[in-house]
Write a protein that holds these residues in place. Sequence first.
Motif, PDB file in Angstrom:
ATOM      1  N   SER A 230       3.949   5.479  -5.526  1.00  0.00           N
ATOM      2  CA  SER A 230       3.960   5.457  -6.996  1.00  0.00           C
ATOM      3  C   SER A 230       2.914   6.403  -7.550  1.00  0.00           C
ATOM      4  O   SER A 230       3.178   7.150  -8.496  1.00  0.00           O
ATOM      5  N   ILE A 231       1.717   6.372  -6.948  1.00  0.00           N
ATOM      6  CA  ILE A 231       0.650   7.249  -7.445  1.00  0.00           C
ATOM      7  C   ILE A 231       1.040   8.710  -7.237  1.00  0.00           C
ATOM      8  O   ILE A 231       0.879   9.545  -8.134  1.00  0.00           O
ATOM      9  N   MET A 232       1.608   9.010  -6.066  1.00  0.00           N
ATOM     10  CA  MET A 232       1.988  10.402  -5.806  1.00  0.00           C
ATOM     11  C   MET A 232       3.063  10.869  -6.779  1.00  0.00           C
ATOM     12  O   MET A 232       2.976  11.965  -7.342  1.00  0.00           O
ATOM     13  N   ILE A 233       4.083  10.042  -6.975  1.00  0.00           N
ATOM     14  CA  ILE A 233       5.183  10.430  -7.866  1.00  0.00           C
ATOM     15  C   ILE A 233       4.665  10.617  -9.295  1.00  0.00           C
ATOM     16  O   ILE A 233       4.903  11.640  -9.935  1.00  0.00           O
TER      17      ILE A 233
ATOM     18  N   TYR B  76       5.521   6.635 -17.909  1.00  0.00           N
ATOM     19  CA  TYR B  76       6.977   6.661 -17.798  1.00  0.00           C
ATOM     20  C   TYR B  76       7.415   6.903 -16.353  1.00  0.00           C
ATOM     21  O   TYR B  76       8.384   6.302 -15.877  1.00  0.00           O
ATOM     22  N   SER B  77       6.703   7.781 -15.633  1.00  0.00           N
ATOM     23  CA  SER B  77       7.096   8.043 -14.245  1.00  0.00           C
ATOM     24  C   SER B  77       6.763   6.857 -13.349  1.00  0.00           C
ATOM     25  O   SER B  77       7.487   6.552 -12.409  1.00  0.00           O
ATOM     26  N   TRP B  78       5.663   6.219 -13.653  1.00  0.00           N
ATOM     27  CA  TRP B  78       5.265   5.019 -12.901  1.00  0.00           C
ATOM     28  C   TRP B  78       6.328   3.930 -13.048  1.00  0.00           C
ATOM     29  O   TRP B  78       6.655   3.214 -12.113  1.00  0.00           O
TER      30      TRP B  78
ATOM     31  N   PHE C 200       0.830  -1.213   0.000  1.00  0.00           N
ATOM     32  CA  PHE C 200       0.000   0.000   0.000  1.00  0.00           C
ATOM     33  C   PHE C 200       0.857   1.251   0.000  1.00  0.00           C
ATOM     34  O   PHE C 200       0.590   2.204  -0.727  1.00  0.00           O
ATOM     35  N   LYS C 201       1.893   1.216   0.840  1.00  0.00           N
ATOM     36  CA  LYS C 201       2.786   2.375   0.893  1.00  0.00           C
ATOM     37  C   LYS C 201       3.419   2.608  -0.478  1.00  0.00           C
ATOM     38  O   LYS C 201       3.449   3.743  -0.970  1.00  0.00           O
TER      39      LYS C 201
END
Lengths: 288, 301
Positions: free
Chosen positions: A84-87, A218-220, A78-79
């Motif tokens: 990942s979602i935030m980045i 790409y960031s994911w 979860f963390k």
Amino acid sequence: MRVGSRRVKQSYLSNFIGFPTRIIILLILFVVILFPFYWMITNAFKLEQEYYSSPPIMFPSRITGQNFIDIVQKYEVFKGLINSIMIATGATIFTVAFGSMASYSLINGALPRRLKGVFAGWFLVQKMYPAIVVAVPVFYIIRSLRLMDNVLSLIIMNTSFNLPLVILLMIGFYQEAPFEVEEQSMLDGCTLPQRYLYVTTPMVKSGLIATGMLTFVYSWNEFLYAVILTVNKSKPLTVLIAGFITDKALIWGPMAAMGCVVVFPVLMIMWLMQRDFIGGISAGALKG
Amino acid sequence: MLISRHIHQTASDRIWSWAFLLPVVAVLMIAAFIPLGYGLVLSFFRYKLTIATSRPAFIGLQNYFNMFRDEIFIKSLTNNVVFALLSVSIELGIGVMVAMMLSDDNRMSRLMTTFLMVPMIIAPVAAGTLWRMMLDRTYGVVNYLLSFVGIPPVSWIGDYRIALYTVVFVDCWQFIPFVALLVLSSIKSIPQSFLDAARVDGASPWKVFTKVMLPITSPVIIIVAMIRFIDAFKIFDVVFVMTQGGPGNATEMLPTYIYRQGIKFLDVGYSSATAILFIIAMSLIAWVFLRLRSLQLRRLG
């Protein structure tokens, strides 16, 4: 006529090695491309004795959700997911906002003509240069700024990686947008930010969404800087899944479950915007 | 369009135009230019953080000379060149072939094209992990499937003679689709009349391939080759999760070597020098390819 000529293309190019051979090769290709995903999904749902069996079990006899429970409880999925979602979201927002502002200004703004060429050249070079070359200095700069293990530093880095490509693509979109509307609103006394926000950018919205999705993916997927700049609390999924490998014991089940979590959001995005995706990737590549 | 796009320039427009460029310039400064300049400076210093009290000492070009006496650096350079040449040529060869096989516009080809996108968009780390799992010597499914055709178990990751080719294979799995998709879109843009003319003249498929298709798609192929070649020198993720540069240094590449020197062994000066040399080499390669492309474009008119 059209039907006939289409068949020509077919027989001359696609069947250049003969129809049966072609079908066989395509089938093999199909299997090689998709089998790893079959293997990942089945392993994610296998019982421990089945993913550790030798010879491996092709068709699991029973399925279990235990591996997914494990990655939630033991491996902090979860963390990682939140990081990942935030980045990816942060990088996407910044890239699209900054990128569209810059490309709008280069196309419709009141800048010296030569500047556009200079910037386009700069972004081309920037797009190609390998990220690793600044890894070491960035590591020390981020460390001395006490921004280690902070999602903010990863958002900035991902924004910088994606900006060149996004700007090159967006310059194309803004160039295609009709200029008459822009001109009219100019005469009506709209300032430049107003024209950007309310007049021209809404016309290129679909382009912005497509490049935004590309940036998100790409960031994911980004790994190099994620592994360098995170220690513990801001590790994204890509670092977590790599963590399974560096350990001495390889725990296939949870690892495959983690793989599903890394891969599926990207596949969903691809499925939602298939055509834009090919277009974006190929345009991005060929602009080079 | 020859008409200038900004007819009614006002002072406010001019100020805003510059202001709109500012965020991008700022981000690229912070994340790219300053680090690059800092790296260039560091490359002239002996600076190791393994010793806590270490102070940077200016040593001129010494770091650069040391590289050529560093066996592991040479090894990772040769590995990387071998990897790049092999993977790019395989990807181009098979990719162009696949593109041609999918160039007819029917249902099956379109479906295949969609599936082709899957490997290239997943995270390279995930691809590496996936294949690490499948290529495991004892639990891996690949060895199991190969046993049906009588091939004894192969140590894909652990054998220093094979590991590099395993990495090449995974790279090909991910990026043959990339080559195929780009070449495919370029094949589709070939005017139908060219192919009709070739058929009327009785050209064989091979002739059509070499005399019509290749020349027209060659600018795209050159660019794709360049992208893949440069990307091959950026390889990090797959090596990191599959082999960690091992066994021994069999799959050590330039990026993983820079990472190891700079981040793991904290040899800041030396790794910066490696990085600077690396970017110079990359620029040269890109220049050669772009030159090749512009020559090709000129030849085609």
